[in-house]
Design a protein around this motif. Structure first.
Motif, PDB file in Angstrom:
ATOM      1  N   ASN A  95      70.197  25.860  61.216  1.00 53.52           N
ATOM      2  CA  ASN A  95      70.926  27.120  61.021  1.00 53.52           C
ATOM      3  C   ASN A  95      71.328  27.331  59.563  1.00 53.52           C
ATOM      4  OD1 ASN A  95      71.282  26.037  63.839  1.00 53.52           O
ATOM      5  ND2 ASN A  95      71.990  28.130  64.164  1.00 53.52           N
ATOM      6  N   THR A  96      71.847  26.276  58.907  1.00 50.76           N
ATOM      7  CA  THR A  96      72.257  26.444  57.513  1.00 50.76           C
ATOM      8  C   THR A  96      71.035  26.476  56.594  1.00 50.76           C
ATOM      9  OG1 THR A  96      72.625  24.062  57.311  1.00 50.76           O
ATOM     10  CG2 THR A  96      74.558  25.422  57.794  1.00 50.76           C
ATOM     11  N   ALA A  97      69.993  25.704  56.927  1.00 49.93           N
ATOM     12  CA  ALA A  97      68.778  25.725  56.109  1.00 49.93           C
ATOM     13  C   ALA A  97      68.133  27.114  56.152  1.00 49.93           C
ATOM     14  CB  ALA A  97      67.793  24.657  56.576  1.00 49.93           C
ATOM     15  N   ALA A  98      68.134  27.740  57.343  1.00 51.38           N
ATOM     16  CA  ALA A  98      67.557  29.081  57.473  1.00 51.38           C
ATOM     17  C   ALA A  98      68.352  30.081  56.635  1.00 51.38           C
ATOM     18  CB  ALA A  98      67.531  29.513  58.940  1.00 51.38           C
ATOM     19  N   ALA A  99      69.669  29.888  56.588  1.00 50.11           N
ATOM     20  CA  ALA A  99      70.513  30.799  55.798  1.00 50.11           C
ATOM     21  C   ALA A  99      70.143  30.731  54.318  1.00 50.11           C
ATOM     22  CB  ALA A  99      71.986  30.463  55.999  1.00 50.11           C
ATOM     23  N   GLU A 100      69.657  29.558  53.859  1.00 49.48           N
ATOM     24  CA  GLU A 100      69.194  29.441  52.460  1.00 49.48           C
ATOM     25  C   GLU A 100      68.055  30.415  52.189  1.00 49.48           C
ATOM     26  OE1 GLU A 100      68.108  25.552  50.971  1.00 49.48           O
ATOM     27  OE2 GLU A 100      69.469  24.613  52.412  1.00 49.48           O
ATOM     28  N   LEU A 101      67.254  30.715  53.236  1.00 50.80           N
ATOM     29  CA  LEU A 101      66.131  31.644  53.085  1.00 50.80           C
ATOM     30  C   LEU A 101      66.537  33.058  53.498  1.00 50.80           C
ATOM     31  CD1 LEU A 101      63.190  29.473  54.562  1.00 50.80           C
ATOM     32  CD2 LEU A 101      64.033  29.563  52.215  1.00 50.80           C
ATOM     33  N   ASP A 102      67.863  33.300  53.523  1.00 53.22           N
ATOM     34  CA  ASP A 102      68.413  34.608  53.907  1.00 53.22           C
ATOM     35  C   ASP A 102      68.033  35.011  55.321  1.00 53.22           C
ATOM     36  OD1 ASP A 102      69.797  35.102  51.553  1.00 53.22           O
ATOM     37  OD2 ASP A 102      67.966  35.819  50.563  1.00 53.22           O
ATOM     38  N   MET A 103      67.919  34.024  56.204  1.00 47.93           N
ATOM     39  CA  MET A 103      67.646  34.348  57.604  1.00 47.93           C
ATOM     40  C   MET A 103      68.923  34.179  58.395  1.00 47.93           C
ATOM     41  SD  MET A 103      64.261  32.120  58.337  1.00 47.93           S
ATOM     42  CE  MET A 103      62.917  32.078  57.174  1.00 47.93           C
ATOM     43  N   ASP A 104      69.178  35.132  59.271  1.00 48.81           N
ATOM     44  CA  ASP A 104      70.288  35.023  60.200  1.00 48.81           C
ATOM     45  C   ASP A 104      69.699  34.669  61.558  1.00 48.81           C
ATOM     46  OD1 ASP A 104      72.438  35.315  61.907  1.00 48.81           O
ATOM     47  OD2 ASP A 104      72.289  37.507  61.929  1.00 48.81           O
ATOM     48  N   ILE A 105      69.851  33.431  61.977  1.00 55.45           N
ATOM     49  CA  ILE A 105      69.249  33.032  63.253  1.00 55.45           C
ATOM     50  C   ILE A 105      70.311  32.882  64.336  1.00 55.45           C
ATOM     51  CG2 ILE A 105      67.297  31.940  62.081  1.00 55.45           C
ATOM     52  CD1 ILE A 105      68.508  29.208  62.964  1.00 55.45           C
ATOM     53  N   GLY A 106      71.517  33.354  64.069  1.00 56.83           N
ATOM     54  CA  GLY A 106      72.572  33.268  65.070  1.00 56.83           C
ATOM     55  C   GLY A 106      73.307  31.948  64.986  1.00 56.83           C
ATOM     56  N   THR A 107      74.262  31.770  65.892  1.00 54.80           N
ATOM     57  CA  THR A 107      75.132  30.593  65.804  1.00 54.80           C
ATOM     58  C   THR A 107      74.754  29.496  66.785  1.00 54.80           C
ATOM     59  OG1 THR A 107      76.627  31.766  67.273  1.00 54.80           O
ATOM     60  CG2 THR A 107      77.144  31.833  64.921  1.00 54.80           C
ATOM     61  N   THR A 108      73.877  29.805  67.735  1.00 51.00           N
ATOM     62  CA  THR A 108      73.445  28.754  68.656  1.00 51.00           C
ATOM     63  C   THR A 108      72.684  27.690  67.871  1.00 51.00           C
ATOM     64  OG1 THR A 108      73.205  30.381  70.418  1.00 51.00           O
ATOM     65  CG2 THR A 108      72.152  28.245  70.764  1.00 51.00           C
ATOM     66  N   PRO A 109      73.102  26.415  67.971  1.00 56.01           N
ATOM     67  CA  PRO A 109      72.423  25.385  67.184  1.00 56.01           C
ATOM     68  C   PRO A 109      70.929  25.299  67.514  1.00 56.01           C
ATOM     69  CG  PRO A 109      74.422  24.510  68.194  1.00 56.01           C
ATOM     70  CD  PRO A 109      74.194  25.868  68.776  1.00 56.01           C
TER      71      PRO A 109
END
Ligand code: FE
Length: 222
Positions: A95-109
């Motif tokens: 989830n945090t790695a995806a945020a580095e690529l400006d992706m919002d994948i939600g909060t479900t782990p």
């Protein structure tokens, strides 16, 4: 039934009896509400009455998640292939790695499981249809089918072969059961002879199914 109603029904019938049969078109609007639909509607009304959500929040959230595609997952995988430090962070927290690529994948782990020459991973949700929508978009119909959900657990190699995926006997096949609280993404192996490809070109090799694990990533000329 009142006379009025029966007359209307007759008119409805008449409209459709004009010489050729029509295919049965199931109209879900005519089906009785399922337990889940009743509960969802009640919950939405309650949240709305309490002022916690505004009218339209629900449908815009649904539209938002429906707009997701496997392109984000592919971008994440391609970055893993080209940047080992990023791959390590994906291994720790998708989830945090995806945020580095400006992706919002939600909060479900979401947990990444990486294929190796010794281990091939494949995803399922045996109970229903849990799936990393934030990274892969809507799940395919077969993913939700009873046949896939039951068979991939008991005979994964046979099911994979039906997808055209033949896993060597030396390679372990592991099936991961997703839940509402924990989703997975498979990081496929980088195909051979792709050293010269740029990250964007690599992402094009990453299909939805290879991130589910029913197929493997293929090189450009394979
Ligand atoms: Fe599920």
């Amino acid at each position: 039934m009142s006379h009025e109603d029966s007359h209307k029904d007759h008119a409805e019938e008449h409209k459709h009896s004009h010489g050729h049969p029509h295919p049965q078109q199931p109209d879900s609007e005519d089906e009785p509400y399922s337990h889940e639909q009743v509960m969802a509607t009640a919950l939405e009304e309650l949240l709305s009455d309490k002022g916690l959500i505004a009218a339209g929040d629900m449908s815009s959230a649904l539209d938002y998640w429906a707009s997701k595609t496997p392109a984000d997952g592919a971008r994440l995988v391609a970055r893993c292939w080209t940047d080992p430090a990023f791959a390590k962070r994906v291994g720790e927290n998708v989830n945090t790695a995806a945020a580095e690529l400006d992706m919002d994948i939600g909060t479900t782990p979401v947990v990444a499981i990486t294929n190796t020459p010794d281990l091939h991973n494949v995803l399922v949700c045996t109970l229903c249809s849990c799936y990393p929508i934030g990274l892969l978009g809507e799940s395919p119909g077969w993913y939700k089918s009873r046949a896939y959900r039951s068979r991939v657990v008991s005979e994964p190699r046979v099911v994979l072969a039906e997808f055209g995926t033949h896993i060597s006997d030396e390679t372990e096949v592991r099936v991961h059961d997703s839940t509402a609280d924990l989703r997975y993404i498979v990081i496929p192996m980088r195909p051979e002879s792709t050293e010269d490809l740029r990250e964007e070109e690599l992402a094009e090799l990453v299909t939805r199914d290879c991130m589910i694990g029913t197929t493997v990533a293929e090189g450009p000329e394979q």
